[in-house]
Motif scaffolding. Sequence first.
Motif, mmCIF file in Angstrom:
data_model
loop_
_atom_site.group_PDB
_atom_site.id
_atom_site.type_symbol
_atom_site.label_atom_id
_atom_site.label_comp_id
_atom_site.label_asym_id
_atom_site.label_seq_id
_atom_site.Cartn_x
_atom_site.Cartn_y
_atom_site.Cartn_z
ATOM 1 N N MET A 262 0.801 -1.071 -0.352
ATOM 2 C CA MET A 262 -0.202 -0.072 -0.050
ATOM 3 C C MET A 262 0.782 1.194 -0.019
ATOM 4 S SD MET A 262 -3.227 1.140 2.357
ATOM 5 C CE MET A 262 -3.767 -0.402 3.102
ATOM 6 N N SER A 263 0.642 1.904 -0.747
ATOM 7 C CA SER A 263 1.469 3.303 -0.934
ATOM 8 C C SER A 263 0.962 4.124 0.225
ATOM 9 C CB SER A 263 1.308 3.953 -2.395
ATOM 10 O OG SER A 263 0.103 4.371 -2.369
ATOM 11 N N LEU A 264 1.934 5.078 0.251
ATOM 12 C CA LEU A 264 1.828 6.180 1.050
ATOM 13 C C LEU A 264 0.600 7.058 0.780
ATOM 14 C CD1 LEU A 264 2.929 7.544 3.736
ATOM 15 C CD2 LEU A 264 4.249 8.889 2.250
ATOM 16 N N ASP A 265 0.366 7.500 -0.373
ATOM 17 C CA ASP A 265 -0.688 8.235 -1.008
ATOM 18 C C ASP A 265 -2.239 7.345 -0.575
ATOM 19 O OD1 ASP A 265 0.703 9.960 -1.994
ATOM 20 O OD2 ASP A 265 0.781 9.191 -3.989
ATOM 21 N N THR A 266 -2.166 6.089 -0.723
ATOM 22 C CA THR A 266 -3.474 5.445 -0.340
ATOM 23 C C THR A 266 -3.723 5.609 1.113
ATOM 24 O OG1 THR A 266 -2.839 3.800 -2.176
ATOM 25 C CG2 THR A 266 -4.586 3.008 -0.625
ATOM 26 N N VAL A 267 -2.651 5.476 1.842
ATOM 27 C CA VAL A 267 -2.962 5.482 3.503
ATOM 28 C C VAL A 267 -3.433 6.858 3.827
ATOM 29 C CG1 VAL A 267 -1.461 5.619 5.643
ATOM 30 C CG2 VAL A 267 -1.129 3.744 3.901
ATOM 31 N N VAL A 268 -2.772 7.957 3.318
ATOM 32 C CA VAL A 268 -2.942 9.464 3.350
ATOM 33 C C VAL A 268 -4.477 9.589 2.866
ATOM 34 C CG1 VAL A 268 -2.586 11.715 2.564
ATOM 35 C CG2 VAL A 268 -0.602 10.213 3.159
ATOM 36 N N GLU A 269 -4.846 8.819 1.743
ATOM 37 C CA GLU A 269 -6.027 9.077 1.108
ATOM 38 C C GLU A 269 -7.286 8.270 2.068
ATOM 39 O OE1 GLU A 269 -8.813 10.890 -0.795
ATOM 40 O OE2 GLU A 269 -6.824 11.206 -1.246
ATOM 41 N N ASP A 270 -6.714 7.126 2.728
ATOM 42 C CA ASP A 270 -7.789 6.535 3.808
ATOM 43 C C ASP A 270 -7.746 7.261 4.873
ATOM 44 O OD1 ASP A 270 -8.143 4.325 2.083
ATOM 45 O OD2 ASP A 270 -6.489 3.119 3.044
ATOM 46 N N ILE A 271 -6.745 7.718 5.293
ATOM 47 C CA ILE A 271 -6.829 8.582 6.718
ATOM 48 C C ILE A 271 -7.822 9.926 6.480
ATOM 49 C CG2 ILE A 271 -5.607 10.243 8.310
ATOM 50 C CD1 ILE A 271 -3.225 8.165 8.062
ATOM 51 N N ARG A 272 -7.520 10.436 5.386
ATOM 52 C CA ARG A 272 -8.554 11.509 4.917
ATOM 53 C C ARG A 272 -9.939 11.247 4.870
ATOM 54 N NH1 ARG A 272 -4.934 14.440 0.312
ATOM 55 N NH2 ARG A 272 -3.669 15.452 1.625
ATOM 56 N N ASP A 273 -10.275 9.944 4.298
ATOM 57 C CA ASP A 273 -11.564 9.585 4.182
ATOM 58 C C ASP A 273 -12.176 9.295 5.575
ATOM 59 O OD1 ASP A 273 -11.560 9.873 1.414
ATOM 60 O OD2 ASP A 273 -11.116 7.751 1.022
ATOM 61 N N GLU A 274 -11.251 8.589 6.306
ATOM 62 C CA GLU A 274 -11.500 8.420 7.611
ATOM 63 C C GLU A 274 -11.892 9.765 8.439
ATOM 64 O OE1 GLU A 274 -9.585 6.001 11.202
ATOM 65 O OE2 GLU A 274 -9.365 4.774 9.249
ATOM 66 N N ALA A 275 -10.915 10.656 8.414
ATOM 67 C CA ALA A 275 -11.167 12.097 8.981
ATOM 68 C C ALA A 275 -12.307 12.719 8.452
ATOM 69 C CB ALA A 275 -9.910 12.869 8.911
ATOM 70 N N ARG A 276 -12.566 12.479 6.958
ATOM 71 C CA ARG A 276 -14.086 13.306 6.677
ATOM 72 C C ARG A 276 -15.266 12.404 7.027
ATOM 73 N NH1 ARG A 276 -11.451 13.106 1.009
ATOM 74 N NH2 ARG A 276 -10.538 15.173 0.921
ATOM 75 N N ALA A 277 -15.149 11.209 7.154
ATOM 76 C CA ALA A 277 -16.139 10.467 7.681
ATOM 77 C C ALA A 277 -16.490 10.884 9.279
ATOM 78 C CB ALA A 277 -15.925 8.996 7.376
ATOM 79 N N ARG A 278 -15.298 10.950 9.897
ATOM 80 C CA ARG A 278 -15.566 11.294 11.456
ATOM 81 C C ARG A 278 -16.018 12.767 11.418
ATOM 82 N NH1 ARG A 278 -16.808 10.495 15.909
ATOM 83 N NH2 ARG A 278 -15.560 11.086 17.515
ATOM 84 N N ALA A 279 -15.486 13.602 10.377
ATOM 85 C CA ALA A 279 -16.038 15.118 10.711
ATOM 86 C C ALA A 279 -17.311 15.142 10.305
ATOM 87 C CB ALA A 279 -15.056 15.686 9.632
ATOM 88 N N ASP A 280 -17.789 14.257 9.231
ATOM 89 C CA ASP A 280 -19.367 14.154 8.925
ATOM 90 C C ASP A 280 -20.246 13.659 10.096
ATOM 91 O OD1 ASP A 280 -18.668 15.366 6.362
ATOM 92 O OD2 ASP A 280 -18.661 13.468 5.436
ATOM 93 N N GLU A 281 -19.613 12.594 10.667
ATOM 94 C CA GLU A 281 -20.333 12.106 11.811
ATOM 95 C C GLU A 281 -20.379 13.137 12.831
ATOM 96 O OE1 GLU A 281 -19.061 8.519 14.842
ATOM 97 O OE2 GLU A 281 -18.797 8.035 12.705
ATOM 98 N N ILE A 282 -19.353 13.718 13.111
ATOM 99 C CA ILE A 282 -19.182 14.646 14.275
ATOM 100 C C ILE A 282 -20.287 15.948 13.880
ATOM 101 C CG2 ILE A 282 -17.860 16.539 15.573
ATOM 102 C CD1 ILE A 282 -15.572 14.797 15.182
ATOM 103 N N ARG A 283 -20.085 16.337 12.657
ATOM 104 C CA ARG A 283 -21.058 17.518 12.265
ATOM 105 C C ARG A 283 -22.833 17.076 12.435
ATOM 106 N NH1 ARG A 283 -19.731 18.295 6.852
ATOM 107 N NH2 ARG A 283 -17.534 18.714 7.721
ATOM 108 N N ALA A 284 -22.732 15.832 11.986
ATOM 109 C CA ALA A 284 -24.261 15.142 12.128
ATOM 110 C C ALA A 284 -24.632 15.067 13.643
ATOM 111 C CB ALA A 284 -24.254 13.628 11.274
ATOM 112 N N ASP A 285 -23.748 14.666 14.338
ATOM 113 C CA ASP A 285 -23.980 14.619 15.824
ATOM 114 C C ASP A 285 -24.278 16.153 16.335
ATOM 115 O OD1 ASP A 285 -23.878 11.899 16.090
ATOM 116 O OD2 ASP A 285 -21.995 11.846 16.951
ATOM 117 N N ALA A 286 -23.470 16.969 15.787
ATOM 118 C CA ALA A 286 -23.838 18.190 16.296
ATOM 119 C C ALA A 286 -24.945 18.813 15.912
ATOM 120 C CB ALA A 286 -22.394 19.195 15.853
ATOM 121 N N GLU A 287 -25.093 18.681 14.722
ATOM 122 C CA GLU A 287 -26.553 19.114 14.229
ATOM 123 C C GLU A 287 -27.579 18.628 14.946
ATOM 124 O OE1 GLU A 287 -26.480 18.709 9.793
ATOM 125 O OE2 GLU A 287 -24.821 20.101 9.610
#
Length: 193
Positions: free
Chosen positions: A1-26
């Motif tokens: 797995m390349s570093l770009d893929t790991v970075v992208e997974d982390i970003r996706d995970e962060a976005r998902a977590r941010a969406d989840e936090i935003r949804a909870d906040a909303e």
Amino acid sequence: MSLDTVVEDIRDEARARADEIRADAEAQAEEITEEAEAEAEAIREERQREVEATIEQEREQKLSSAKLEAKQARLEARRDVLQDVRDAVEDELASLEGERREDLTRTLLEAASTEFDEDDDVSVYGRADDAALLEDLAEEFGYEHAGERDCLGGVVVESETSRVRVNNTFDSLLEDVWEDNLREISDRLFEAQ
């Protein structure tokens, strides 16, 4: 797995977590907003009930006050009518003349004479306009006409030796009759009401 893929997974995970936090906040914001709106509505309804209760209380107070004023006005009118009746009776008594006045005055003097002993020096007082009548009646009873009293008629009879005074004036008799019969007089005058 390349570093770009790991970075992208982390970003996706962060976005998902941010969406989840935003949804909870909303969701929390929505819940807080709904609670605040419900609380505001409850407060508004409570204030409205308080205002309505205050308005009703003030209305009742004004109605009660108006009823009391009306009752006082009726009582005052009744007092005025009763006073007019009493004034008319006093005028009628003061204007009695002739045999009627003589008979009433004699009866009052006879009633008073029972309070005195035969050897008492008795003085008779009465209305100035009745002086001649009182002199004649006093002489009949062996008394002395001693002067005037401010009254509608009748006699005040007294003796210094026995320290007795009898007030048999029209005024005193009217006062007694008036007080004893005031309720009946009032009921008759105002029975239709």
